[in-house]
Write a protein that holds these residues in place. Structure first.
Motif, PDB file in Angstrom:
ATOM      1  N   ALA A  20       0.971  -1.080  -0.013  1.00 24.02           N
ATOM      2  CA  ALA A  20      -0.006  -0.030   0.163  1.00 24.02           C
ATOM      3  C   ALA A  20       0.902   1.252  -0.112  1.00 24.02           C
ATOM      4  CB  ALA A  20      -0.875   0.134   1.243  1.00 24.02           C
ATOM      5  N   ALA A  21       1.797   1.250   0.722  1.00 21.98           N
ATOM      6  CA  ALA A  21       2.683   2.494   0.981  1.00 21.98           C
ATOM      7  C   ALA A  21       3.535   2.693  -0.601  1.00 21.98           C
ATOM      8  CB  ALA A  21       4.045   2.014   2.132  1.00 21.98           C
ATOM      9  N   CYS A  22       3.864   1.517  -1.262  1.00 19.40           N
ATOM     10  CA  CYS A  22       4.579   1.781  -2.462  1.00 19.40           C
ATOM     11  C   CYS A  22       3.815   2.203  -3.643  1.00 19.40           C
ATOM     12  CB  CYS A  22       5.220   0.458  -2.872  1.00 19.40           C
ATOM     13  SG  CYS A  22       6.633   0.098  -1.761  1.00 19.40           S
ATOM     14  N   ARG A  23       2.350   2.096  -3.333  1.00 17.60           N
ATOM     15  CA  ARG A  23       1.353   2.392  -4.682  1.00 17.60           C
ATOM     16  C   ARG A  23       1.576   3.942  -5.068  1.00 17.60           C
ATOM     17  NH1 ARG A  23      -3.715   4.221  -3.435  1.00 17.60           N
ATOM     18  NH2 ARG A  23      -4.121   4.461  -1.197  1.00 17.60           N
ATOM     19  N   ILE A  24       1.346   4.274  -6.369  1.00 16.70           N
ATOM     20  CA  ILE A  24       1.159   5.641  -6.832  1.00 16.70           C
ATOM     21  C   ILE A  24      -0.250   6.312  -6.645  1.00 16.70           C
ATOM     22  CG2 ILE A  24       1.345   7.037  -8.956  1.00 16.70           C
ATOM     23  CD1 ILE A  24       3.357   4.914  -9.860  1.00 16.70           C
ATOM     24  N   GLU A  25      -1.208   5.549  -7.003  1.00 20.52           N
ATOM     25  CA  GLU A  25      -2.710   6.308  -7.082  1.00 20.52           C
ATOM     26  C   GLU A  25      -3.183   5.685  -5.822  1.00 20.52           C
ATOM     27  OE1 GLU A  25      -1.289   5.657 -10.865  1.00 20.52           O
ATOM     28  OE2 GLU A  25      -1.871   4.240  -9.588  1.00 20.52           O
ATOM     29  N   SER A  26      -3.947   6.680  -4.890  1.00 18.34           N
ATOM     30  CA  SER A  26      -4.670   6.260  -3.754  1.00 18.34           C
ATOM     31  C   SER A  26      -5.701   7.363  -3.464  1.00 18.34           C
ATOM     32  CB  SER A  26      -3.617   6.165  -2.719  1.00 18.34           C
ATOM     33  OG  SER A  26      -3.183   7.399  -2.268  1.00 18.34           O
ATOM     34  N   ALA A  27      -6.727   6.628  -2.725  1.00 16.22           N
ATOM     35  CA  ALA A  27      -7.618   7.420  -2.281  1.00 16.22           C
ATOM     36  C   ALA A  27      -7.643   8.013  -1.047  1.00 16.22           C
ATOM     37  CB  ALA A  27      -9.211   6.743  -2.423  1.00 16.22           C
ATOM     38  N   ALA A  28      -8.230   9.178  -0.519  1.00 19.29           N
ATOM     39  CA  ALA A  28      -8.362   9.404   0.844  1.00 19.29           C
ATOM     40  C   ALA A  28      -8.876   8.662   1.767  1.00 19.29           C
ATOM     41  CB  ALA A  28      -8.923  10.753   1.058  1.00 19.29           C
ATOM     42  N   PRO A  29      -8.073   7.859   2.759  1.00 17.30           N
ATOM     43  CA  PRO A  29      -8.829   6.709   3.219  1.00 17.30           C
ATOM     44  C   PRO A  29     -10.129   6.994   4.216  1.00 17.30           C
ATOM     45  CG  PRO A  29      -6.815   7.264   4.383  1.00 17.30           C
ATOM     46  CD  PRO A  29      -6.899   8.144   3.153  1.00 17.30           C
ATOM     47  N   SER A  30     -10.373   8.241   4.725  1.00 16.67           N
ATOM     48  CA  SER A  30     -11.358   8.461   5.346  1.00 16.67           C
ATOM     49  C   SER A  30     -12.699   9.011   4.647  1.00 16.67           C
ATOM     50  CB  SER A  30     -11.101   9.535   6.418  1.00 16.67           C
ATOM     51  OG  SER A  30     -10.718  10.819   5.855  1.00 16.67           O
ATOM     52  N   GLY A  31     -12.246   9.016   3.273  1.00 17.15           N
ATOM     53  CA  GLY A  31     -13.398   9.351   2.239  1.00 17.15           C
ATOM     54  C   GLY A  31     -13.828  10.653   2.342  1.00 17.15           C
ATOM     55  N   GLY A  32     -12.806  11.554   1.857  1.00 16.53           N
ATOM     56  CA  GLY A  32     -12.984  13.219   1.751  1.00 16.53           C
ATOM     57  C   GLY A  32     -13.878  13.474   0.662  1.00 16.53           C
ATOM     58  N   ALA A  33     -13.867  14.859   0.323  1.00 17.13           N
ATOM     59  CA  ALA A  33     -14.694  15.047  -0.557  1.00 17.13           C
ATOM     60  C   ALA A  33     -14.188  14.962  -1.956  1.00 17.13           C
ATOM     61  CB  ALA A  33     -14.987  16.631  -0.369  1.00 17.13           C
ATOM     62  N   ALA A  34     -13.011  14.638  -2.032  1.00 16.40           N
ATOM     63  CA  ALA A  34     -12.766  14.261  -3.712  1.00 16.40           C
ATOM     64  C   ALA A  34     -11.466  13.296  -3.309  1.00 16.40           C
ATOM     65  CB  ALA A  34     -12.220  15.512  -4.264  1.00 16.40           C
ATOM     66  N   VAL A  35     -11.087  12.532  -4.279  1.00 16.94           N
ATOM     67  CA  VAL A  35      -9.908  11.659  -4.166  1.00 16.94           C
ATOM     68  C   VAL A  35      -8.759  12.368  -4.498  1.00 16.94           C
ATOM     69  CG1 VAL A  35      -9.040   9.629  -5.410  1.00 16.94           C
ATOM     70  CG2 VAL A  35     -11.357   9.937  -5.188  1.00 16.94           C
ATOM     71  N   ALA A  36      -7.760  12.306  -3.707  1.00 15.36           N
ATOM     72  CA  ALA A  36      -6.418  12.899  -3.786  1.00 15.36           C
ATOM     73  C   ALA A  36      -5.502  12.017  -4.522  1.00 15.36           C
ATOM     74  CB  ALA A  36      -5.889  13.344  -2.544  1.00 15.36           C
ATOM     75  N   GLN A  37      -5.032  12.381  -5.652  1.00 12.90           N
ATOM     76  CA  GLN A  37      -4.120  11.535  -6.593  1.00 12.90           C
ATOM     77  C   GLN A  37      -3.342  12.553  -7.292  1.00 12.90           C
ATOM     78  OE1 GLN A  37      -6.908   9.044  -8.724  1.00 12.90           O
ATOM     79  NE2 GLN A  37      -5.938   7.309  -7.630  1.00 12.90           N
ATOM     80  N   ALA A  38      -1.939  12.028  -7.619  1.00 13.41           N
ATOM     81  CA  ALA A  38      -1.119  13.056  -8.271  1.00 13.41           C
ATOM     82  C   ALA A  38      -1.829  13.284  -9.767  1.00 13.41           C
ATOM     83  CB  ALA A  38       0.384  12.187  -8.492  1.00 13.41           C
ATOM     84  N   SER A  39      -2.472  12.257 -10.078  1.00  7.33           N
ATOM     85  CA  SER A  39      -2.968  12.468 -11.622  1.00  7.33           C
ATOM     86  C   SER A  39      -4.456  12.097 -11.253  1.00  7.33           C
ATOM     87  CB  SER A  39      -2.450  11.490 -12.402  1.00  7.33           C
ATOM     88  OG  SER A  39      -3.029  11.389 -13.580  1.00  7.33           O
ATOM     89  N   ALA A  40      -5.279  13.111 -11.575  1.00  5.11           N
ATOM     90  CA  ALA A  40      -6.802  12.888 -11.273  1.00  5.11           C
ATOM     91  C   ALA A  40      -7.375  11.982 -12.238  1.00  5.11           C
ATOM     92  CB  ALA A  40      -7.612  14.297 -11.316  1.00  5.11           C
ATOM     93  N   ASP A 280     -10.895   2.142  -4.286  1.00  9.22           N
ATOM     94  CA  ASP A 280     -10.872   2.959  -3.232  1.00  9.22           C
ATOM     95  C   ASP A 280     -12.084   3.331  -2.648  1.00  9.22           C
ATOM     96  OD1 ASP A 280      -8.134   2.939  -3.258  1.00  9.22           O
ATOM     97  OD2 ASP A 280      -7.815   4.507  -4.174  1.00  9.22           O
ATOM     98  N   VAL A 281     -13.134   3.848  -3.674  1.00  6.87           N
ATOM     99  CA  VAL A 281     -14.404   4.183  -3.186  1.00  6.87           C
ATOM    100  C   VAL A 281     -15.232   2.938  -2.682  1.00  6.87           C
ATOM    101  CG1 VAL A 281     -16.508   5.376  -4.108  1.00  6.87           C
ATOM    102  CG2 VAL A 281     -14.118   6.342  -5.066  1.00  6.87           C
ATOM    103  N   LEU A 282     -15.240   2.014  -3.507  1.00  8.26           N
ATOM    104  CA  LEU A 282     -15.972   0.729  -2.965  1.00  8.26           C
ATOM    105  C   LEU A 282     -15.661   0.361  -1.428  1.00  8.26           C
ATOM    106  CD1 LEU A 282     -15.922  -1.394  -6.188  1.00  8.26           C
ATOM    107  CD2 LEU A 282     -17.722   0.025  -5.275  1.00  8.26           C
ATOM    108  N   LEU A 283     -14.339   0.462  -1.214  1.00  4.04           N
ATOM    109  CA  LEU A 283     -13.687  -0.031   0.240  1.00  4.04           C
ATOM    110  C   LEU A 283     -13.829   1.369   1.206  1.00  4.04           C
ATOM    111  CD1 LEU A 283     -10.897  -2.181  -1.186  1.00  4.04           C
ATOM    112  CD2 LEU A 283     -13.045  -2.980   0.093  1.00  4.04           C
TER     113      LEU A 283
END
Length: 348
Positions: A20-40, A280-283
Motif C-alpha cells: 500500500a505504501a509503494c502504490r502511486i494512485e490512492s484515495a483518501a482513506p477516510s473518504g474526503g470530498a474528492a479523491v486525492a491523487q497525483a493524476s486525477a 478505493d471508493v468501494l472500500l
C-alpha cells in the motif's frame, strides 16, 4: 484463524502495508470530498459485477462525487453469466472489463493463478480482516454474502443446522438452490461436500429436498408453503422480511457459509488510475455503508454493523464455517466433480 479463504501463503500484514505504501494512485482513506491523487482519475472504467442493480444505483452518486472525471459503465448479471462473458472475452483476447466484482471466490483464485489481475493494495483494504485479503494484493473482499437457513413462521419447529436437513425430520419440506446454475448454491455445496461427502447429497435426495434453482425460487417456495424451510442468502431473507414475508432467519448450529465478494483489477485495464480509484471508493466507509444499507450484505470494514441490526464482520465470521486453503482448492480444482456428484444424487 477463521475463514482463511483468500490467504494463499504464510505472510504478514506487513506485506500488505508495504504494498500500500509503494502504490502511486490512492484515495483518501477516510473518504474526503474528492479523491486525492497525483493524476486525477478520468476516462472510462468498465465494471463487471453481480451486485444488485439497486446497490449500483445507490453507489452512482458517491462515485460521481468522488470521481467526477470518470464515466463508470456496468455489466451487471449473475456471477455465472459474468464469468461466461469474461471467459469468452479472454478467449478472444479482448477483455473489456477493468474491474471484476462478483461473488465467486474460486474464479478469483483461478484468475489470480493465471496472472490476470493487477496487484493493488488500497489504503482502505488495511482495515479488512486479513483472512479476507489476498496478501499478494491481487484481490480483496469488498462485501460478504451468507448462506443461512430460513423457516416459515408457524410451520412447526425450525431446523437447527444444515445437517438436520438429512436427518429425516424434514422429508419433502425443504428447498435448496441448484449448484449447477447458482454460484452461491455451488459454494454452499462445496462446503457441505467437504464436511459430509457425497452422502450428504444422497441424503438430501432421499429426504425429498426440492432443488429450486436460484435463491429467488427457494424463497418463493418457502413463502408459498410448498416447503417449510430452505437454504437461502441472508440478504434475500432480510429484504423479504422487510416486505412482510412470513419467514425467519435461522443461523445454523454447524456454521453459516460466508461467500466473499472480492474486487480485482485486470492487468489488461486501459485505465489503471481510474480503476484503482474506483476500488478505493468501494472500500471507503461510505461505499461500505451503502453495501450494508442498500444491499443487506455485510461490509468488510469492521467498524460497521451488519445489515438490519446483525453483528458486523467479526461477529459474522464467528458464526461461520471456516474456509481453508484445502477447501478453496477443492472448489477450484474439483468443482466439476462436486457438481457431478450432486447431479448423480438427484438423478436417482
Amino acid at each position: 484463524m477463521r475463514i482463511p479463504l483468500l490467504v494463499r501463503r504464510v505472510g504478514s500484514l506487513l506485506a500488505l502495508i508495504l504494498l500500500a505504501a509503494c502504490r502511486i494512485e490512492s484515495a483518501a482513506p477516510s473518504g474526503g470530498a474528492a479523491v486525492a491523487q497525483a493524476s486525477a482519475p478520468s476516462g472510462e472504467v468498465w465494471v463487471y459485477t453481480s451486485m444488485y442493480r439497486h446497490v449500483l444505483d445507490a453507489l452512482e452518486p458517491l462515485l460521481k462525487e468522488r470521481l467526477p472525471g470518470v464515466q463508470v459503465h456496468w455489466y451487471q448479471a449473475g456471477s455465472e453469466k459474468v464469468a461466461s462473458r469474461l471467459e469468452a472475452e479472454r478467449a478472444a483476447g479482448a477483455v473489456r472489463a477493468d474491474v471484476l466484482v462478483t461473488s465467486d471466490p474460486f474464479l478469483y483464485e483461478r484468475l489470480a493463478k493465471e496472472g490476470a489481475f493487477l496487484r493493488y493494495a488500497s489504503v482502505n483494504a488495511l482495515r479488512i480482516p486479513r483472512t479476507l485479503v489476498d496478501l499478494d494484493a491481487r484481490y480483496a473482499a469488498v462485501r460478504l454474502s451468507t448462506m443461512v437457513l430460513v423457516h416459515r413462521v408457524g410451520a412447526g419447529e425450525a431446523p437447527k443446522s444444515f445437517a438436520a436437513l438429512v436427518d429425516g425430520s424434514w422429508k419433502g419440506r425443504v428447498a435448496i438452490g441448484d449448484p449447477l446454475t447458482s454460484g452461491t448454491a455451488f459454494t454452499w455445496a462445496v462446503f457441505l461436500h467437504a464436511r459430509r461427502g457425497e452422502a450428504y447429497f444422497a441424503g438430501l435426495r432421499e429426504k425429498g429436498a426440492v432443488v429450486a434453482g436460484g435463491n429467488a425460487a427457494v424463497l418463493q417456495k418457502v413463502e408459498s408453503g410448498e416447503v417449510d424451510a430452505g437454504v437461502l442468502l441472508l440478504e434475500n431473507a432480510l429484504a423479504a422480511k422487510v416486505k412482510g414475508s412470513p419467514i425467519k432467519v435461522v443461523w445454523p448450529e454447524d456454521g453459516a457459509v460466508v461467500i466473499p465478494g472480492p474486487v480485482g483489477l485486470f492487468a489488461s485495464t486501459r485505465n489503471p488510475v481510474a480503476a484503482k480509484a474506483l476500488v478505493d471508493v468501494l472500500l471507503s466507509p461510505e461505499g461500505q455503508r451503502i453495501i450494508v444499507e442498500k444491499g443487506d450484505m455485510h461490509a468488510v470494514d469492521p467498524r460497521l454493523s451488519g445489515p438490519r441490526g446483525e453483528p458486523g464482520v467479526e461477529g459474522l465470521l464467528g458464526r461461520a464455517q471456516a474456509w481453508t486453503p484445502e477447501l478453496l482448492e477443492q472448489g477450484l480444482l474439483h468443482g466439476g466433480d462436486i457438481k457431478e456428484a450432486f447431479s448423480r444424487a438427484f438423478a436417482r
